[in-house]
Design an enzyme around this catalytic site. Structure first.
Site: not given
Ligand code: 8DG
Ligand code: CA
Ligand code: CA
Length: 476
Positions: A345, A347, A400
């Protein structure tokens, strides 16, 4: 930067200055002028040092009798890395990282080869050498020095762990074991393997013999057994067993779905489900919003995010955030900040310098994205669309977003940069060694009963009495 980069990098660090030092013995021809050796007399004695210097010169090496500016390689015998560093401090030589600090075994290997041998990792002074017999020139076989690791900390926040992992075959095996214990909710064994993996990642050499791990922390019996098996057989039967285990395989699949953890996996496994397809086909299951998105974008989300994708997404995030807070600071954290090229992902840490905060910022950002066709986020999307009709020309990427008050920014940055193991060890170090409590917001000194302010990550390390570790050295 880390001294223990790939050997190719190390051997490139050569100094050009001072090629004609008057201190140099001129009776021998210099064959290898791009390295200049200094032999430390400490614990070696004058006579042996003179003998070695003479030998080196006879073989065509530049060996200086004094620690001049031109010296590139310092050779020591029976001295630990820290002892040599200490000695160097007393020499007022400025930045000692410019020297290669090598064990005498490197010098003897050069003498034997009649040319400079690569200053491979195994010759570097890092941890204390086994006492007291060092390879001597009188001994015909020149053994690799055996290291004992009394100086290697059990805390990864006191080690430097770059992405150069010399022990991948071991650490991959430990990570499988750790994951299996995580699936069994056995936290103690899980952590034992995670710590061992982290420790081996920090070693600047490949473990090839059991002797190499002698005295290292974080190596318990279970870990030792697996290392031994891998050294002897090339693989571990215990790890193979886990990889073939029905429960492990099912949990591995289930937890690869965004929003699915160990608890949900356990439930599905008990229901007799074994694969992602079987779960997907079972229309009676109640899925959370996140899990629905996880299945909907499964293929996209299991494929890794590249650095280029992260940079592209970063522009989108910055643009959107700045429409609401023009002065906001948006930083990529997580693995990408540690220098990784791929991640699962991206962040982001967002903060707004100055007193103004915006509690609603994340909602505003996501609301704006929902209105834009190019940016979709189905975890925030109220319409449930499990079937995709149109031809897809985009990729779902997990992002995120974390927003922090400006005063807490450094703590959030440190926490969200990871790695997870590095963060765990920082907190454990703070509490066990300093009686302090560290989290992503603050550092609390329990003895003084005060919160310690920090305007940078460096200040947090200083509060903890730790040497600063750069983000790319936190890949523990
Ligand atoms: P990757 O995405 O490259 O696979 O790895 P990563 O970037 O290192 O891991 P991550 O799972 O994205 O987490 C980044 C850091 O954030 C990690 O060191 C742990 C930290 N972190 C917190 N709080 C939380 C939290 O609540 N959830 C998650 N997933 N990570 C958190 O400090
Ligand atoms: Ca990440
Ligand atoms: Ca993350």
């Amino acid at each position: 930067m880390d001294r223990f980069k790939a050997p190719a990098v190390i051997s490139q660090r050569k100094r050009q200055k001072g090629l004609h030092s008057p201190k140099l013995s001129c009776s021998y021809e210099i064959k290898f002028s791009n390295l200049v050796i200094f032999i430390l007399q400490r614990k070696m004695g004058r006579t042996r040092r003179m003998f070695l210097m003479e030998l080196g010169r006879r073989k065509g090496f530049r060996v200086e009798s004094e620690l001049s500016d031109s010296v590139t390689h310092i050779v020591a015998e029976n001295n630990s890395y820290l002892e040599v560093l200490d000695w160097l401090k007393g020499q007022a030589v400025g930045d000692s990282s410019r020297f290669e600090l090598l064990d005498i075994s490197w010098f003897t290997a050069c003498m034997e080869a009649g040319r400079p041998v690569d200053s491979e990792i195994k010759y570097h002074l890092m941890v204390r050498q086994e006492q007291p017999q060092s390879p001597s020139l009188n001994t015909p076989e020149l053994e690799m020095p055996a290291f004992i690791a009394t100086k290697v900390s059990q805390y990864s926040c006191q080690r430097k762990t770059t992405l150069n992992n010399y022990n991948k075959k071991f650490t991959d095996a430990f990570e499988v074991m750790a994951e299996n214990y995580e699936f069994k909710e056995n936290e103690i064994f899980c952590l034992e393997f995670l710590r061992a993996a982290s420790l081996l990642k920090s070693l600047p050499f490949s473990v090839t013999r059991m002797k190499d791990i002698q005295g290292l922390p974080c190596v318990g019996d279970q870990v030792r057994d697996i290392i031994e098996e891998i050294i002897e057989e090339g693989e571990s039967s215990r790890v193979k067993e886990v990889l073939n285990d029905e429960r492990y395989k099912a949990f591995k699949q289930f937890t690869s779905v965004f929003g699915v953890g160990v608890k949900t996996s356990e439930k599905w496994y008990r229901m007799g489900l074994r694969t992602v397809e079987e779960v997907k086909a079972d229309k009676t299951l109640k899925l959370s919003k996140m899990q629905k998105a996880g299945f909907l974008y499964y293929e996209d989300l299991v494929s890794c995010v590249s650095k280029a994708e992260a940079d592209a997404v970063s522009l989108i995030v910055k643009n959107t955030v700045c429409t609401f807070l023009p002065d906001a600071l948006v930083t990529i954290t997580g693995g990408f900040r540690r220098g990784k090229n791929i991640g699962h992902d991206i962040d982001f840490l967002i903060t707004n310098p100055g007193p103004r905060e915006d509690d609603e910022l994340l909602h505003k950002v996501i609301d704006l994205w929902k209105k834009q066709p190019g940016v979709d986020n189905s975890t925030c999307n109220t319409s449930e669309k499990l079937e995709m009709a149109e031809v897809k020309d985009w990729k779902a990427i997990r992002v995120d977003l974390v927003i922090t008050p400006f005063e807490q920014y450094s703590y959030a940055l440190l926490g969200w940069t990871g790695s997870r193991q590095f963060g765990r060890d920082l907190r454990r170090y703070a509490s066990h060694e300093r009686k302090m409590i560290l989290d992503n917001h603050a550092l609390y000194d329990r003895r003084k009963r005060i919160f310690l302010k920090a305007g940078s990550e460096e200040e947090i390390f200083a509060h903890l009495g730790l040497d600063y570790v750069e983000p790319w050295e936190r890949n523990a």
